[in-house]
Motif scaffolding. Sequence first.
Motif, PDB file in Angstrom:
ATOM      1  N   GLY A 101       0.854  -1.281  -0.084  1.00 29.29           N
ATOM      2  CA  GLY A 101       0.201  -0.001  -0.005  1.00 29.29           C
ATOM      3  C   GLY A 101       0.831   1.208  -0.026  1.00 29.29           C
TER       4      GLY A 101
ATOM      5  N   ASN B 272      12.700  13.660   5.231  1.00 36.01           N
ATOM      6  CA  ASN B 272      12.957  14.024   3.816  1.00 36.01           C
ATOM      7  C   ASN B 272      12.018  14.518   2.891  1.00 36.01           C
TER       8      ASN B 272
ATOM      9  N   SER C  13      12.042   8.742   1.581  1.00 30.82           N
ATOM     10  CA  SER C  13      13.103   9.349   0.674  1.00 30.82           C
ATOM     11  C   SER C  13      14.290   9.303   1.353  1.00 30.82           C
TER      12      SER C  13
ATOM     13  N   GLN D 282      10.800   2.135  -2.573  1.00 27.52           N
ATOM     14  CA  GLN D 282      11.249   2.507  -3.923  1.00 27.52           C
ATOM     15  C   GLN D 282      12.171   3.628  -4.195  1.00 27.52           C
TER      16      GLN D 282
HETATM   17  N1  PMP Z   1       6.150  10.365   1.627  1.00 28.82           N
HETATM   18  C1  PMP Z   1       7.386  10.694   0.842  1.00 28.82           C
HETATM   19  C2  PMP Z   1       8.208  11.431   1.714  1.00 28.82           C
HETATM   20  C3  PMP Z   1       7.342  10.259  -0.537  1.00 28.82           C
HETATM   21  O1  PMP Z   1       8.531  11.054  -1.037  1.00 28.82           O
HETATM   22  C4  PMP Z   1       6.368   9.443  -1.102  1.00 28.82           C
HETATM   23  C5  PMP Z   1       6.518   9.043  -2.502  1.00 28.82           C
HETATM   24  N2  PMP Z   1       7.290  10.113  -3.553  1.00 28.82           N
HETATM   25  C6  PMP Z   1       5.378   9.048  -0.375  1.00 28.82           C
HETATM   26  C7  PMP Z   1       5.407   9.488   0.827  1.00 28.82           C
HETATM   27  C8  PMP Z   1       4.401   8.278  -0.997  1.00 28.82           C
HETATM   28  O2  PMP Z   1       4.628   6.957  -1.269  1.00 28.82           O
HETATM   29  P1  PMP Z   1       4.107   6.012  -1.951  1.00 28.82           P
HETATM   30  O3  PMP Z   1       3.852   6.255  -3.414  1.00 28.82           O
HETATM   31  O4  PMP Z   1       4.796   4.785  -1.641  1.00 28.82           O
HETATM   32  O5  PMP Z   1       2.775   5.775  -1.280  1.00 28.82           O
END
Ligand code: PMP
Length: 362
Positions: free
Chosen positions: A76, A152, A177, A197
């Motif tokens: 999720g 971050n 991040s 990721q």
């Molecule tokens: N938190 C941060 C700091 C993010 O950079 C991101 C995605 N760029 C998210 C939450 C959302 O992550 P997800 O796409 O895994 O739901």
Amino acid sequence: MKSERIYNFSAGPAVLPLPVLEQAQRDLVSLPDVGMSILEVSHRSKVFEGVLARAEADIRELANVPANYRVLFLQGGASLQFTMVPMNLLQEGMTADYLVTGAWSSKAVDEARKIGNVHVAATTKAEQFTRIPRAEEIVLTPGAAYVHMTSNNTIFGTEWKTLPDVGDIPLVSDTSSDMFSRPIDVGRHALIYAGAQKNMGPAGVTVVIIREDLLARSAASLPVMLSYAVHAENGSMFNTPPVFAIYMLGLVTRWLIGKGGLGAIAAVNERKAGKLYTEIDRTGFYRGTAQKDSRSLMNVTFRLPSEELEKQFVKDAEKDGLDGLKGHRSVGGIRASIYNAFPEAGVDTLTGFMKEFERRHG
Ligand code: PMP
């Protein structure tokens, strides 16, 4: 068709360590001594049990996770944690404090408001999120259920340099991040979560590190898949976990241990980001968007004198094999994401390109 690798500055999914990709490729059809692909094995098999146990043990070693914390592998994305955190931890009649430092923490607040009382304990929105709040700007609710922060800020290119002092209030951090980019004091947190990721692996798995005593807050009435207690009781195997993503996360974690751990990678990250910020500050042609004391080591954001030049910059950079430099669509500008696996030679290539671009257009 070109098959050589280019420099990938994507904010996520992002560059992975080449040795990890090569090992995954080598072992994809048949895991050594198994005769099946990791994509084919049952999650209830000894093989996967071993993969999961090893990934957890390696994360514990790498981040020095104390024994009274559980490591969970969920799905999720970090976005589901925006919901699960308040669902599990924000009890009736209590208030959750949020430190709002960018787009992702704002989203976390929006979700928490659907569940219960939320107080914005500090925000730098009035300054377009160009910095992290100062200690004296943070106003906490006495006895708050928890304080939520984003370590971050992927879009605005800012990063907390030290953890805020929240006293006895449980600290929850979205480290999506910058997880594993520098040492992390797990013991000062109640809960840490991160989508893999960017810095830890492929998309599909979210790591949650939760202090055991907090599991008691998950109400029995919660939907099972949204309960930390259920996932902890079942060792992240309540249902089929993201087998391949966990396998990859394990390989990346082992790669980091091999590199000397978080202290060693932090030194490399400081050096890589330092080179870019030095180039940004060199003449004034480039303008860093984050205030200097808040600059991220992971996402380096900057502007050029005009949007036309920014478009040209991204286009010309692509021709030179520098991909993914366009800033987030909500803020524009340029963003160079330089996670752990991003090679230092790519940073050097970018700074060289920046010098040349300025010579032509400055
Ligand atoms: N938190 C941060 C700091 C993010 O950079 C991101 C995605 N760029 C998210 C939450 C959302 O992550 P997800 O796409 O895994 O739901």
